[in-house]
Design a protein around this motif. Structure first.
Motif, mmCIF file in Angstrom:
data_model
loop_
_atom_site.group_PDB
_atom_site.id
_atom_site.type_symbol
_atom_site.label_atom_id
_atom_site.label_comp_id
_atom_site.label_asym_id
_atom_site.label_seq_id
_atom_site.Cartn_x
_atom_site.Cartn_y
_atom_site.Cartn_z
ATOM 1 N N GLU A 196 0.842 -1.194 0.000
ATOM 2 C CA GLU A 196 0.000 0.000 0.000
ATOM 3 C C GLU A 196 0.882 1.251 0.000
ATOM 4 O OE1 GLU A 196 -2.788 0.064 3.183
ATOM 5 O OE2 GLU A 196 -3.644 -1.889 2.696
ATOM 6 N N LYS A 197 0.303 2.342 -0.475
ATOM 7 C CA LYS A 197 1.003 3.624 -0.421
ATOM 8 C C LYS A 197 0.098 4.655 0.230
ATOM 9 C CE LYS A 197 -0.327 4.288 -5.267
ATOM 10 N NZ LYS A 197 0.166 4.454 -6.637
ATOM 11 N N ASP A 198 0.680 5.723 0.718
ATOM 12 C CA ASP A 198 -0.101 6.766 1.372
ATOM 13 C C ASP A 198 -1.012 7.452 0.362
ATOM 14 O OD1 ASP A 198 1.210 6.228 3.704
ATOM 15 O OD2 ASP A 198 2.407 8.072 3.739
ATOM 16 N N PRO A 199 -2.171 7.946 0.819
ATOM 17 C CA PRO A 199 -2.979 8.806 -0.053
ATOM 18 C C PRO A 199 -2.169 10.054 -0.414
ATOM 19 C CG PRO A 199 -4.189 8.181 1.931
ATOM 20 C CD PRO A 199 -2.767 7.779 2.150
ATOM 21 N N LYS A 200 -2.368 10.570 -1.595
ATOM 22 C CA LYS A 200 -1.616 11.744 -2.012
ATOM 23 C C LYS A 200 -1.992 12.935 -1.147
ATOM 24 C CE LYS A 200 -0.143 14.265 -6.133
ATOM 25 N NZ LYS A 200 -0.250 14.361 -7.614
ATOM 26 N N ALA A 201 -0.993 13.539 -0.533
ATOM 27 C CA ALA A 201 -1.252 14.678 0.354
ATOM 28 C C ALA A 201 -1.701 15.890 -0.447
ATOM 29 C CB ALA A 201 0.020 15.018 1.133
ATOM 30 N N THR A 202 -2.551 16.682 0.156
ATOM 31 C CA THR A 202 -2.979 17.926 -0.493
ATOM 32 C C THR A 202 -1.846 18.951 -0.398
ATOM 33 O OG1 THR A 202 -3.891 18.854 1.548
ATOM 34 C CG2 THR A 202 -5.353 17.472 0.219
ATOM 35 N N TRP A 203 -1.944 19.984 -1.225
ATOM 36 C CA TRP A 203 -0.915 21.023 -1.175
ATOM 37 C C TRP A 203 -0.919 21.728 0.181
ATOM 38 C CZ3 TRP A 203 3.031 21.164 -4.250
ATOM 39 C CH2 TRP A 203 2.931 20.594 -5.529
ATOM 40 N N LYS A 204 -2.098 21.801 0.793
ATOM 41 C CA LYS A 204 -2.181 22.413 2.128
ATOM 42 C C LYS A 204 -1.411 21.573 3.150
ATOM 43 C CE LYS A 204 -5.397 24.023 5.686
ATOM 44 N NZ LYS A 204 -6.822 24.168 6.092
ATOM 45 N N GLU A 205 -1.591 20.243 3.079
ATOM 46 C CA GLU A 205 -0.875 19.351 4.002
ATOM 47 C C GLU A 205 0.634 19.429 3.783
ATOM 48 O OE1 GLU A 205 -4.031 15.700 4.777
ATOM 49 O OE2 GLU A 205 -2.898 15.745 2.889
ATOM 50 N N ARG A 206 1.038 19.519 2.520
ATOM 51 C CA ARG A 206 2.460 19.637 2.224
ATOM 52 C C ARG A 206 3.023 20.961 2.747
ATOM 53 N NH1 ARG A 206 2.667 17.457 -4.080
ATOM 54 N NH2 ARG A 206 2.221 15.273 -3.629
ATOM 55 N N TRP A 207 2.242 22.016 2.595
ATOM 56 C CA TRP A 207 2.685 23.328 3.076
ATOM 57 C C TRP A 207 2.852 23.315 4.599
ATOM 58 C CZ3 TRP A 207 5.077 27.623 2.755
ATOM 59 C CH2 TRP A 207 4.798 28.675 3.616
ATOM 60 N N ILE A 208 1.899 22.688 5.281
ATOM 61 C CA ILE A 208 1.972 22.618 6.751
ATOM 62 C C ILE A 208 3.199 21.823 7.183
ATOM 63 C CG2 ILE A 208 0.845 21.679 8.815
ATOM 64 C CD1 ILE A 208 -1.856 22.315 7.453
ATOM 65 N N ALA A 209 3.439 20.660 6.517
ATOM 66 C CA ALA A 209 4.589 19.821 6.861
ATOM 67 C C ALA A 209 5.897 20.544 6.563
ATOM 68 C CB ALA A 209 4.531 18.506 6.085
ATOM 69 N N THR A 210 5.915 21.282 5.436
ATOM 70 C CA THR A 210 7.120 22.030 5.075
ATOM 71 C C THR A 210 7.380 23.151 6.073
ATOM 72 O OG1 THR A 210 6.726 21.542 2.737
ATOM 73 C CG2 THR A 210 8.259 23.343 3.248
ATOM 74 N N LYS A 211 6.334 23.870 6.430
ATOM 75 C CA LYS A 211 6.471 24.972 7.389
ATOM 76 C C LYS A 211 6.907 24.446 8.756
ATOM 77 C CE LYS A 211 2.752 27.046 8.883
ATOM 78 N NZ LYS A 211 1.529 27.904 8.961
ATOM 79 N N ARG A 212 6.326 23.301 9.145
ATOM 80 C CA ARG A 212 6.657 22.722 10.452
ATOM 81 C C ARG A 212 8.101 22.241 10.499
ATOM 82 N NH1 ARG A 212 5.838 17.419 12.729
ATOM 83 N NH2 ARG A 212 5.509 17.536 14.975
ATOM 84 N N GLY A 213 8.591 21.744 9.364
ATOM 85 C CA GLY A 213 9.948 21.198 9.345
ATOM 86 C C GLY A 213 10.981 22.107 8.711
ATOM 87 N N PHE A 214 10.582 23.330 8.353
ATOM 88 C CA PHE A 214 11.473 24.211 7.592
ATOM 89 C C PHE A 214 12.797 24.473 8.306
ATOM 90 C CE2 PHE A 214 12.983 28.523 6.523
ATOM 91 C CZ PHE A 214 13.259 28.331 5.182
ATOM 92 N N LEU A 215 12.736 24.798 9.577
ATOM 93 C CA LEU A 215 13.966 25.106 10.315
ATOM 94 C C LEU A 215 14.877 23.884 10.408
ATOM 95 C CD1 LEU A 215 12.581 27.379 13.178
ATOM 96 C CD2 LEU A 215 13.823 28.079 11.124
ATOM 97 N N SER A 216 14.280 22.693 10.530
ATOM 98 C CA SER A 216 15.081 21.461 10.556
ATOM 99 C C SER A 216 15.763 21.238 9.209
ATOM 100 C CB SER A 216 14.202 20.258 10.877
ATOM 101 O OG SER A 216 13.557 20.399 12.121
ATOM 102 N N LEU A 217 15.004 21.497 8.133
ATOM 103 C CA LEU A 217 15.513 21.259 6.793
ATOM 104 C C LEU A 217 16.596 22.257 6.389
ATOM 105 C CD1 LEU A 217 12.055 20.561 5.126
ATOM 106 C CD2 LEU A 217 13.816 18.873 5.627
#
Length: 425
Positions: A196-217
């Motif tokens: 199985e694979k994950d459902p495709k994340a929405t752009w909003k979900e990707r933005w939230i994950a990117t914002k949450r992890g931005f400083l780490s990245l």
């Protein structure tokens, strides 16, 4: 000389730690040959006496802070939202997370033991079988010391007297090739097993994950960008990485408290002592090898077989692969570099290119029996038998060997970036 070698191998076979194998056999040789014991103390103390080697404890500390301070969790979530929907799902996430973590810590065991626990839980929860989960986790961990920063690269650069910045840059393309080859195996394995694979994340979900992890990245960008721009040396980059990881863990994410710092520092000190003891012991061991003209004997042996650089590089990889199956990486680098590097340079190989080849070969040794430190680490955290994990990693081992051969035969794959950025080749 026979007593020296026999003592070394006997001690290693009965399970004596590698630093004591080197130190014990060297001390016996010096005593038997009536050489002043002062040489033992002198070489043992001067071996690790290098400003460059200060990078080791700080990169270890940075990895410990990131694994315990919420940095790796945010990084993993970011990767999952962006690539979790591809065929192979969390397998691709696993590889991408290791690539990003490689730009932060430079240690394969830190990847397997820290990030690996997070990946193991996520993939088990998603009903991936243990063979696939542990195989991809172990294989992707080997990317860590190839993509900069890299603790083995620091040790090699000190042993070889070459540019650390150049060696760091030289590892980027090989590391990315390793990741791409693993993603191919993940895709094929997932297709066969119909994972199985994950459902495709929405752009909003990707933005939230990117914002949450931005400083780490930002961590890899700070480290590599700082070295490339000349703002700080690789050793200073390790200090910056530790300070930044501490700032994120204690101040921004607030996942750690000051009371946690003592345990983190003690763990860092323990890991550092192991590495530096190996380096110190190998300085004594290396003196004995030089005293007995082992590098010259090895060079004559190689030349008696063939004077072809291609034959030499393949013979070297074969020897290093065997050594990597039995010996810890830092010990292998400090022992084998003085023996093989002079021959490599005499045949026209760049010290930086040869260093990348050596590190990549020894990383493969981390997932192969009978030692396989990464495989043992995964066995400990998963409860799955070592032999089962080692067997499961065979498909990844195959593609890693193909990448290794390509890097060995086409030096520009590793030398292109150092040449472009002027960091030394």
């Amino acid at each position: 000389m026979v007593v020296f070698l026999v003592t070394f191998f006997v001690l290693m076979l009965i399970g004596v730690p590698i630093c004591f194998c080197m130190l014990g056999s060297s001390a016996l040789y010096i005593i038997v040959n009536d050489i002043s014991a002062r040489i033992i103390v002198e070489k043992f103390c001067t071996g690790p006496n290098s400003f460059t080697l200060l990078a080791i404890p700080f990169f270890i500390l940075a990895a410990n802070l990131m694994n315990n301070g919420g940095v790796t969790d945010r990084m993993f979530t970011f990767c999952r939202k962006w690539v979790g929907h591809f065929t192979g799902g969390l397998g691709h996430v696993n590889v991408l997370a290791s690539v990003i973590f490689a730009g932060m810590s430079g240690a394969a065991v830190a990847d397997a033991g820290g990030l690996g626990q997070l990946e193991l839980k996520a993939m088990r929860d998603a009903h991936f079988d243990d063979d696939f989960t542990l195989a991809v986790t172990g294989a992707s961990s080997t990317i860590g010391p190839v993509i900069p920063p890299s603790i083995p690269a620091v040790v090699y650069a000190v042993s070889a007297g070459c540019s650390i910045g150049g060696l760091f840059m030289a590892g980027i393309i090989p590391g990315l090739l390793m990741a791409a080859s693993m993603c191919v195996v993940v895709y094929i394995w997932a297709k066969i097993k119909n994972y199985e694979k994950d459902p495709k994340a929405t752009w909003k979900e990707r933005w939230i994950a990117t914002k949450r992890g931005f400083l780490s990245l930002l961590t890899p960008a700070i480290i590599i960008g700082g070295i490339w721009s000349g703002k700080f040396t690789p050793t200073e980059a390790a200090i910056v990485a530790s300070l930044y990881a501490g700032f994120l863990s204690f101040v921004v994410y607030k996942q750690l408290k000051l009371s946690d710092l003592k345990a983190l520092l003690l763990n860092t000190a323990e890991q550092t002592i192991v590495s530096l003891c190996i380096i110190a012991s190998s300085a004594v061991f290396g003196w004995v090898l030089t005293y007995e003209r082992i590098p010259q004997i090895a060079a004559n042996w190689f030349l008696s077989l063939s004077d072809s650089p291609t034959v030499f590089i393949f013979l070297s990889m074969g020897i290093l692969l065997i050594v990597g199956c039995f010996m810890e990486t830092i010990a292998a680098i400090t022992i084998m570099t003085p023996v093989l590097l002079p021959i490599a340079t005499s045949m026209g190989y760049s010290p930086v290119h040869f260093g990348v080849v050596m590190i990549l070969v020894l990383m493969i040794g981390l997932i192969t029996p009978p030692v396989g430190l990464v495989t043992y680490t995964l066995a400990n955290i998963s409860g799955v038998a070592f032999t089962r994990i080692a067997k499961a990693t065979m498909p990844f081992l195959g593609v890693l060997l193909i990448v290794l051969i390509c890097i060995a035969l086409f030096p520009q794959l590793s030398l292109f970036l150092p040449g472009l950025m002027g960091t030394g080749v």
